[in-house]
Design a protein around this motif. Structure first.
Motif, PDB file in Angstrom:
ATOM      1  N   ARG A  71       0.831  -1.207   0.000  1.00  0.00           N
ATOM      2  CA  ARG A  71       0.000   0.000   0.000  1.00  0.00           C
ATOM      3  C   ARG A  71       0.863   1.254   0.000  1.00  0.00           C
ATOM      4  N   ILE A  72       1.880   1.250   0.865  1.00  0.00           N
ATOM      5  CA  ILE A  72       2.788   2.400   0.930  1.00  0.00           C
ATOM      6  C   ILE A  72       3.417   2.660  -0.422  1.00  0.00           C
ATOM      7  N   ASN A  73       3.820   1.589  -1.086  1.00  0.00           N
ATOM      8  CA  ASN A  73       4.577   1.707  -2.331  1.00  0.00           C
ATOM      9  C   ASN A  73       3.710   1.901  -3.574  1.00  0.00           C
ATOM     10  N   LEU A  74       2.398   2.033  -3.383  1.00  0.00           N
ATOM     11  CA  LEU A  74       1.540   2.360  -4.514  1.00  0.00           C
ATOM     12  C   LEU A  74       1.922   3.711  -5.118  1.00  0.00           C
ATOM     13  N   TRP A  79      10.431   6.059   0.284  1.00  0.00           N
ATOM     14  CA  TRP A  79       9.950   6.276   1.647  1.00  0.00           C
ATOM     15  C   TRP A  79      11.036   5.866   2.627  1.00  0.00           C
ATOM     16  N   PHE A  80      11.115   6.585   3.743  1.00  0.00           N
ATOM     17  CA  PHE A  80      12.045   6.229   4.818  1.00  0.00           C
ATOM     18  C   PHE A  80      11.226   5.833   6.038  1.00  0.00           C
ATOM     19  N   TYR A  81      11.544   4.644   6.580  1.00  0.00           N
ATOM     20  CA  TYR A  81      10.830   4.167   7.757  1.00  0.00           C
ATOM     21  C   TYR A  81      11.809   3.621   8.792  1.00  0.00           C
ATOM     22  N   LYS A  82      11.561   4.016  10.030  1.00  0.00           N
ATOM     23  CA  LYS A  82      12.252   3.436  11.175  1.00  0.00           C
ATOM     24  C   LYS A  82      11.543   2.140  11.567  1.00  0.00           C
ATOM     25  N   THR A  83      12.312   1.120  11.947  1.00  0.00           N
ATOM     26  CA  THR A  83      11.694  -0.076  12.493  1.00  0.00           C
ATOM     27  C   THR A  83      12.620  -0.762  13.489  1.00  0.00           C
TER      28      THR A  83
END
Length: 274
Positions: A71-74, A79-83
């Motif tokens: 969904r994010i990559n639609l 995108w940068f995400y912390k995990t």
């Protein structure tokens, strides 16, 4: 696609976020806490909207890790995400995959120096924090911070291996190197990110990043109410705890140190901690 900022808890992930957000999302390198919104955490509850509303049940969350990232990559952008999620597979469900991941920056920290930071963050004793890090139970399920979604962490060594094994587009940042030569590590980050996206920086911008993201400045921002990601937690603690002043040789019992060194000897040697 996603660039992950992955780490075991309390390893310097937020510090690296401050640096990268200042580098990419400010014109002059001056850090402001609002910049962290450009590098949010994954997973969060809004990522699973319409998929599940039981964010505390891992069996209902892991099935949708990939779907949430798709969904994010639609939207065709970086995108940068912390995990803090371990990059693991449960049954047929992986945390992430090559179709959704562009690159990974993994921040690692000497596990001996993690003990007191984890103890402070999760309201544990040093002995409990050590057990949290070394026990070989399959998953450690954490709900905390701004996420609100159950997050499998695993032990310190397995977490590192899960992100760094067979990962070609990877930059490893040692927390200790970031402390000892911040400028050099920022240039390593710039070189790595420059292969993924266009970035604008010069010496003045780098110096401003160093000035406004050092540990004491971040402590001041937190003390003045500027760090809002954990403002709603029930437990009161200092997120920016000891930082460079954390010294396992003085603060941690020798028995705890010995257990950690024995448990993680191979990986600690690989990372030059032993």
């Amino acid at each position: 696609m996603i660039v992950w900022l992955a780490s075991y808890p309390k390893s310097g992930n937020t510090w690296v976020r401050t640096i990268i957000s200042s580098l990419l999302f400010s014109s002059n390198g001056k850090f402001d806490m609002e910049l962290l919104k450009n590098i949010p955490q994954f997973p969060r509850q809004d990522h699973f909207k319409g998929l599940t509303d039981d964010y505390s049940d891992l069996n209902k969350v892991f099935k949708y890790w990939i779907k949430a990232q798709e969904r994010i990559n639609l939207e065709n952008k970086i995108w940068f995400y912390k995990t803090h999620n371990a990059n693991i597979k449960i049954g047929n469900y992986s945390f992430t995959n090559r179709e959704n991941t562009l690159a990974t920056i993994y921040i690692v920290r000497d596990p001996r120096n993690l003990v007191s930071s984890i103890a402070n963050h999760f309201n544990l004793t040093n002995e409990e924090a050590k057990n949290f890090m070394i026990e070989k139970k399959a998953l450690k399920e954490n709900i905390g911070g701004e996420s609100g979604v159950i997050t499998p962490i695993t032990d310190w060594e397995d977490h590192y291996i899960s992100w760094c094994r067979h990962n070609n587009n990877l930059l490893i940042i040692r927390y200790e190197d970031l402390i000892n030569n911040t400028k050099k590590e920022i240039f390593r980050i710039c070189e790595f990110l420059g292969k993924l996206t266009k970035i604008d920086f010069d010496d003045n911008k780098i110096e401003k990043i160093i000035e406004t993201t050092n540990f004491k400045e971040l402590q001041k921002l937190e003390a003045n109410g500027g760090f809002k990601e954990y403002k709603d937690t029930k437990e009161k603690f200092n997120f920016f705890y000891k930082g460079p002043e954390n010294n396992w040789g003085k603060d941690i019992d020798i028995n705890i140190i010995n257990q950690i060194e024995m448990k993680f000897k191979k990986t600690m040697k690989q990372l030059r901690y032993l």
